[in-house]
Each structure stands twice: as C-alpha cells, then as structure tokens.
Write an enzyme that holds these catalytic residues in place. Structure first.
Site, PDB file in Angstrom:
ATOM      1  CG  ASP A 134      -0.544 -74.828  67.295  1.00 38.34           C
ATOM      2  OD1 ASP A 134      -1.326 -76.050  66.915  1.00 38.34           O
ATOM      3  OD2 ASP A 134      -0.749 -74.270  68.042  1.00 38.34           O
ATOM      4  CB  THR A 137      -5.863 -74.005  68.149  1.00 34.93           C
ATOM      5  OG1 THR A 137      -6.500 -74.741  67.006  1.00 34.93           O
ATOM      6  CG2 THR A 137      -6.785 -73.695  69.218  1.00 34.93           C
ATOM      7  CG  ASP A 191      -0.932 -73.270  72.008  1.00 35.95           C
ATOM      8  OD1 ASP A 191      -0.806 -74.050  70.886  1.00 35.95           O
ATOM      9  OD2 ASP A 191      -2.021 -73.154  72.664  1.00 35.95           O
TER      10      ASP A 191
HETATM   11  N1  LIG Z   1     -11.642 -80.732  74.907  1.00 40.40           N
HETATM   12  C1  LIG Z   1     -11.883 -80.856  73.533  1.00 40.40           C
HETATM   13  N2  LIG Z   1     -13.234 -80.416  73.484  1.00 40.40           N
HETATM   14  C2  LIG Z   1     -13.601 -80.300  71.951  1.00 40.40           C
HETATM   15  N3  LIG Z   1     -13.078 -80.847  71.183  1.00 40.40           N
HETATM   16  C3  LIG Z   1     -11.790 -81.032  71.315  1.00 40.40           C
HETATM   17  C4  LIG Z   1     -11.248 -81.214  72.453  1.00 40.40           C
HETATM   18  N4  LIG Z   1      -9.934 -81.652  72.134  1.00 40.40           N
HETATM   19  C5  LIG Z   1      -9.795 -81.857  71.016  1.00 40.40           C
HETATM   20  N5  LIG Z   1     -11.094 -81.400  70.375  1.00 40.40           N
HETATM   21  C6  LIG Z   1     -11.217 -81.569  68.757  1.00 40.40           C
HETATM   22  O1  LIG Z   1      -9.934 -82.208  68.252  1.00 40.40           O
HETATM   23  C7  LIG Z   1      -9.507 -81.372  67.502  1.00 40.40           C
HETATM   24  C8  LIG Z   1      -7.812 -81.536  67.383  1.00 40.40           C
HETATM   25  O2  LIG Z   1      -7.324 -81.095  68.571  1.00 40.40           O
HETATM   26  P1  LIG Z   1      -5.649 -80.571  68.798  1.00 40.40           P
HETATM   27  O3  LIG Z   1      -5.711 -80.307  70.173  1.00 40.40           O
HETATM   28  O4  LIG Z   1      -5.013 -81.702  68.315  1.00 40.40           O
HETATM   29  O5  LIG Z   1      -5.527 -79.484  67.884  1.00 40.40           O
HETATM   30  P2  LIG Z   1      -6.367 -78.019  67.825  1.00 40.40           P
HETATM   31  O6  LIG Z   1      -6.445 -77.347  69.226  1.00 40.40           O
HETATM   32  O7  LIG Z   1      -7.774 -77.828  67.291  1.00 40.40           O
HETATM   33  O8  LIG Z   1      -5.280 -77.111  66.833  1.00 40.40           O
HETATM   34  P3  LIG Z   1      -3.712 -76.932  66.942  1.00 40.40           P
HETATM   35  O9  LIG Z   1      -3.160 -78.280  66.528  1.00 40.40           O
HETATM   36  O10 LIG Z   1      -3.428 -75.841  65.666  1.00 40.40           O
HETATM   37  O11 LIG Z   1      -3.536 -76.332  68.235  1.00 40.40           O
HETATM   38  C9  LIG Z   1      -9.890 -80.148  67.758  1.00 40.40           C
HETATM   39  O12 LIG Z   1     -10.022 -79.241  66.527  1.00 40.40           O
HETATM   40  C10 LIG Z   1     -11.324 -80.187  68.236  1.00 40.40           C
HETATM   41  O13 LIG Z   1     -12.259 -80.508  67.210  1.00 40.40           O
HETATM   42 ZN   LIG Z   2      -2.223 -75.022  69.535  1.00 38.47          ZN
END
Ligand SMILES: Nc1ncnc2c1ncn2[C@@H]1O[C@H](COP(=O)(O)OP(=O)(O)OP(=O)(O)O)[C@@H](O)[C@H]1O
Ligand SMILES: [Zn+2]
Length: 591
Positions: A286, A288, A481
């Site tokens: 993953d 982030t 995570d």
């Molecule tokens: N609470 C939030 N505030 C702002 N943007 C959000 C929030 N939750 C999700 N997003 C948006 O949705 C996208 C996808 O979120 P998701 O949690 O699936 O993945 P991520 O955290 O970007 O990455 P990874 O999958 O690598 O952990 C994010 O990149 C962001 O643009």
């Molecule tokens: Zn993540």
C-alpha cells in the site's frame, strides 16, 4: 528395569509388567488415532516394535526400545517447555502492583484493583504497569518489549505509554487507560502463545508422510522377516524405521522462530505464516502510511471559486475532516491549526470509503476528497488536477468546486534499502496498490523502483489485484496499514500490517504485525522465516532422513543389533533439538 534384568537381578516377569505399564498409554493413543482419524500413528508403531521384540524373545531390546522412545518424547516436551518459557523471558512481564496517587496520598495497589483514570507513578528503573497517557513528569522510556526498538523514547505530557516498557531515567505520572489483559503487552503475549497452534503446512506434510510411510515400512519388514527369519534384525530395523522425530522436527523450530521475531517487534500470528513468508515471491505494498512516512503535510492551496478566501476554504475543509482518522484528514486539520484558522464542529459527518468525507458545516454541504467523490456528487469538474508527488484533495462547497489542497508526504526512511534487501532474498516482483491518484502513485513508485503501480483503487480492487497475482501462481505478501487494506491483507498469502500507526482493522486482518512502522522489520521477518524454513528442512532431510537410511543399511548388513540401534537412534533426536533450539540464539543477518 531392562538393565536390572540383564544383570539377572529381577525375574523376567517384572520386566514384562514394566513394559506393559509403559506400553499402555502408547497403545491407547495409537488405538484412538487408528479408530478416530484412520491414521496409523507413531504410537502403534512403537507398540508393534515392542511386541515383536517380546514375542521374538528379544525382551531386553524391546524394553530398551521403549525406554528410548519415551526419553525422546521427554526431551521433546522439555524443549517445548523451554522454548515457551523463553518467549516469556524475551518479552518480559508486567509488574503486578502499581503506586497510585489519589486524594488520600500515595499507596501501592494490586493492578487488578486499578481502574481507568487512576494516576500511577513510575520512577526511573521501574516498569510501567498499565497502558495510559502521561499527565505529569518527563522520562526516557525503553519500549523494546513492545516495538523491539531499544533506543529509548522521550515521553512527556500527552504521550502514550505502554505496560511492560521501562522508564530508564526521569519519572512519570500516568493516567491509566487499560489494565491487565486489555493492554497491548498482554495482547502481544497471547498472540504469540496462540501462534504455535496454527500448524505450518510442512508439519502437516510430516504427518502425511508418517501416515503412508508406516504401512510401507510394515510390508517391508514382513518381507525381510520372511526372507531372513531374523527377529533381531527386524527389531533393529523397526527402531530405525520409526518416524517418531518427524513429528518433533517442526514445532520447536516454529516456537523458536516466533519467539525470535517477537523479540524484534514482529508478531507472527501462526507458524503457517512463517513458511508462507519464506516462500513469497511477490510483494504488494500500500502507499499512504506504508511506503510513505505517514506525516502528510499541506504544501499548497489552489482556489477555484473566487468567492471563497484561502482561509475560508481551509476552515471548511478542516471542519469537515476533523472527525476523520484518515492521514490526509489529519494533515488538513493540522494545517488549519498551524495557520491559526478556526474551524467549527461539523453538524453532520460521513466518511466515504476510499473517496473522502461529506459533511455539513455551518449549514453548507462540504465535500473533501478525490475527484471521483466530487464527480459522483454531480459537481462539475474540469480535467483531473495533478501535481507529481503531491496528492490533490478536492473541496466542493454547496455543489461548487471550491479549490484543491495539495498534500505531500515523504518516503519512509530506509524504504529503498529495505526493498533492495527484500529483492536480494528472491522477491521477483514488487507492486504498489493505492487509493491515491495516478500521478502521485507513479512518482513515488518510480522513486522506489516498483515494478508495477496501480492507482485509484477501492479496497475490493486491492483484493482483486492480489487474487490476480495468486492466479498467476505467485505467493503474495501484502503490506498495508489502513482500513482500506484490511480485505487485501486477509486475502494475501501473508498479510503484514504496520502496527504502530496502523488501523486496528488492519492489525486484526494481518497475519504478521510490525510493532514499529519500519520497513526494515519486514526484511528481518523474512530473514527469520527463511532461516526457520531451512532449519525445518535440515531437520527432516538430514536429521531424520539421512541418519535413518544409514541406520537401516547398517541393520540390513547385520553391523548393529537392537541395543546399539536404540542408542544410535538418540543421535538424530538430539541433533534435531539442538538444530532447532539454535534458532533462538544464532546470528541472523538483518535481524
Ligand atoms: N478523510 C479524507 N480527507 C480527504 N481526502 C480523503 C479522505 N479520505 C479519502 N480521501 C481521498 O480518497 C483517496 C483514496 O483514499 P484511500 O484511503 O483509499 O487511499 P490513500 O490513503 O490515498 O492511499 P493508500 O491506499 O495508499 O493507503 C485519497 O487519496 C484522498 O484523495
Ligand atoms: Zn495506507
């Protein structure tokens, strides 16, 4: 007994009785196995050997044989107990009393009488008895028992502290949150203790081999007997054809490896995952919070709708995001606080999985998230906004695209080295799966030398990506995570969770949890797993296989009799145990 009889000090009847007593539990378990599990177990085998010896007039040999098998089992038990005890030694224990301060002054209280909210005092050199928050004092705390990290951490007001960690200098007042079985420490211990119950496939293989080996061996023995009519030789052969150690060759290795891993802050939830991790050839990460340091920061703001100032935009976005636990949400909230921009409580709040949040703030509908979130809500949006390694967080207010907040995160320190080391251990392909946008994902993937990058994934897309790799015949480990990673962690052959900053759901879905979010721990886990797997193979092939083949040959050639055989037979047992116990201590590179 056998010795006494040999020296003609007791009558043969006494020896018969002794043998019968020794044989009874073996016959019983053997019969139960045979009837209930339709499997011919080692016990039946030993029984047959002893009975054959007795009927053939080789009473002494029969008795010695049995004694030796019992000794072997005893050694095995002893070693298991030692290994289990060493797990506890390695991790340590938690004090059973705490010094509590309340209206009546300071007094010692047994920890089972502590309640959440009690203030516990801990001084230099003492172990912290509870999980809680620091409410006074400052100290340097060694958290090795939880994270495996032996460099002490400075703790002061507001810091979280854990039971089982040690205050090296200074003193702390701790407000109790969790006691006893609820503490992180207690959960670690119970995880590790339960881990051995999950058998590794190689162990099931050992059982399987034993179950077809035995009938083959029996036929072979009958043939030899018909040919030679030599009972002594049959008894000698029986000793060397018994697959007893096969069943002992693995569990000790697994306990030792789990203990070893726990000492490095790696929780392995079952022996089976050690074997899978040793064999993994594809790693899926993953982005982030896993490959990135999980310290996202706002690095820019772009206004789209002229009626809002930058401060208004941040205020609305931070208000919408203040209830969210997503790392990006924290970055937005922290930024507002740093810029001294006030943000109200949202009247309504909803986290949309892998999209963002939808909230009502001061009567206005606010969307904060990725482009899909806005599009799905019918907000007109021009082309995708991208800026290399920065994640654009889109903000819409009352159905109008208001602006973008750019968030950047750094790579985890040591990420590149850890990935290179993993590649050197035979990982053929590294894949990044992320919910983030394509441009950010590509930039980071390139920096780290990922073989493949998949962006804009929903949690179920991450699962599909893993299933696809497995279908191609790969053994896949997933490292993640977040809540959005939990299904993928469960689907992978081995799920590895970043435990320190990771979501509880990810920790629960994972098979291996890293108590400190450090990618180098994955390298250590892999090294331990590979070492354990190699030790198991050594035990089975050298300790059991080779020694037994040599023994059988020597018996067929008539070089050795039953008693020599029985004594020689202790050799592989001892060998297997020493080889397994070594794992607790030996130096392993990268651990
Ligand atoms: N609470 C939030 N505030 C702002 N943007 C959000 C929030 N939750 C999700 N997003 C948006 O949705 C996208 C996808 O979120 P998701 O949690 O699936 O993945 P991520 O955290 O970007 O990455 P990874 O999958 O690598 O952990 C994010 O990149 C962001 O643009
Ligand atoms: Zn993540």
């Amino acid at each position: 007994m056998a010795f006494l009889y040999w020296q003609q000090l007791i009558p043969i009847q006494a020896l018969w009785v002794a043998v019968a007593i020794g044989l009874y539990p073996l016959v019983k378990t053997g019969a139960v196995d045979l009837v209930k599990e339709r499997k011919i177990g080692t016990e039946i085998f030993v029984t047959i050997a002893t009975v054959v010896a007795l009927i053939g007039g080789e009473t002494v040999a029969g008795a010695v044989l049995m004694v030796i098998i019992l000794i072997a089992e005893f050694i095995a038990d002893l070693n298991m107990d030692r290994a289990r005890a060493s797990i506890k030694d390695l991790i340590g224990s938690v004090p059973q009393v705490a010094l509590v301060r309340d209206a009546g002054g300071e007094r010692m209280v047994p920890i089972e009488n502590l309640r959440a909210g009690d203030v516990v005092l801990v001084r230099a050199g003492e172990k912290i008895p509870v999980d809680g928050t620091v409410v006074g004092g400052a100290a340097s705390v060694n958290e090795a028992s939880i994270t495996g990290e032996s460099i002490p951490k400075d703790k002061s007001d507001g810091a979280d502290v854990f039971a089982g960690t040690i205050v090296e200098s200074g003193a702390l007042d701790i407000e109790t949150e969790k006691v006893g079985a609820d503490t992180t420490f207690a959960r670690i211990i119970s995880l590790v203790e339960n881990a051995e119950a999950e058998q590794a496939p190689v162990q099931k293989l050992a059982d399987k081999v034993a179950s077809w080996l035995i009938p083959v061996v029996l036929i072979f023995l009958v043939a030899v007997y018909l040919y030679t009519r030599d009972i002594r030789m049959i008894v000698t052969l029986l000793i060397f054809t018994s697959p007893a150690e096969l069943g002992l060759a693995t569990p000790l290795v697994i306990i030792a490896a789990i203990a070893r891993a726990a000492r490095s802050g790696i929780l392995v939830k079952g022996g089976v995952y050690l074997e899978s991790l040793a064999k993994v050839d594809v790693l899926v990460f993953d982005k982030t919070g896993t490959l990135t340091a999980n310290k996202p920061e706002v690095v820019g703001v772009e206004i789209q709708d002229g009626t809002l100032s930058e401060a208004d935009l941040i205020s609305l976005a931070a208000a919408a995001d203040r209830r969210s636990v997503h790392p990006l949400a924290k970055a937005v909230v922290n930024y507002a606080a740093r810029m001294k921009i006030d943000f109200p409580e949202p009247e309504q709040y909803d986290q949309l999985q892998a999209r963002g949040v939808k909230a009502t703030v001061a009567g206005r509908t606010v969307l904060v998230g990725n482009a899909s979130l806005l599009r799905e809500a019918g907000v007109p949006l021009s082309d995708a906004i991208e800026k290399g390694g920065q994640t654009p967080v889109h903000v819409a207010v009352d159905g109008t695209f208001a602006g973008v907040i750019f968030i950047a995160d750094t790579l985890r320190p040591g990420a590149r080295e850890a990935l290179a080391k993993l590649r050197a251990t035979g990982v053929k392909r590294m894949v990044m799966v992320t919910g983030d946008n394509e441009a950010t994902a590509r930039t980071i993937g390139k920096e780290l030398g990922m073989d493949e990058v998949r962006a804009n994934l929903m949690p179920q897309d991450k699962v599909a990506a893993i299933a696809e790799l497995q279908k191609q015949g790969h053994r896949v480990a997933m490292v993640g995570d977040g809540i959005n990673d939990a299904p993928a962690l469960a689907r992978a052959d081995v799920g590895i969770a970043m435990g320190g900053g990771g979501a509880q759901a990810a920790l629960e879905a994972a098979d291996i949890a890293l108590m400190k979010d450090d990618l180098a721990r994955i390298v250590s886990a892999r090294a331990i797993a590979r070492r354990a797997y190699r030790t198991i193979q050594e035990n089975i092939f050298v300790g059991v296989g080779v020694v037994h083949v040599l023994g059988i040959t020597a018996a067929l050639m008539g070089w050795i009799g039953p008693i020599q055989a029985a004594i020689l037979h202790l050799g592989p047992d001892v060998l297997v145990f020493l080889n397994s116990a070594k794992l607790l201590r030996v130096r392993i590179q990268d651990v």
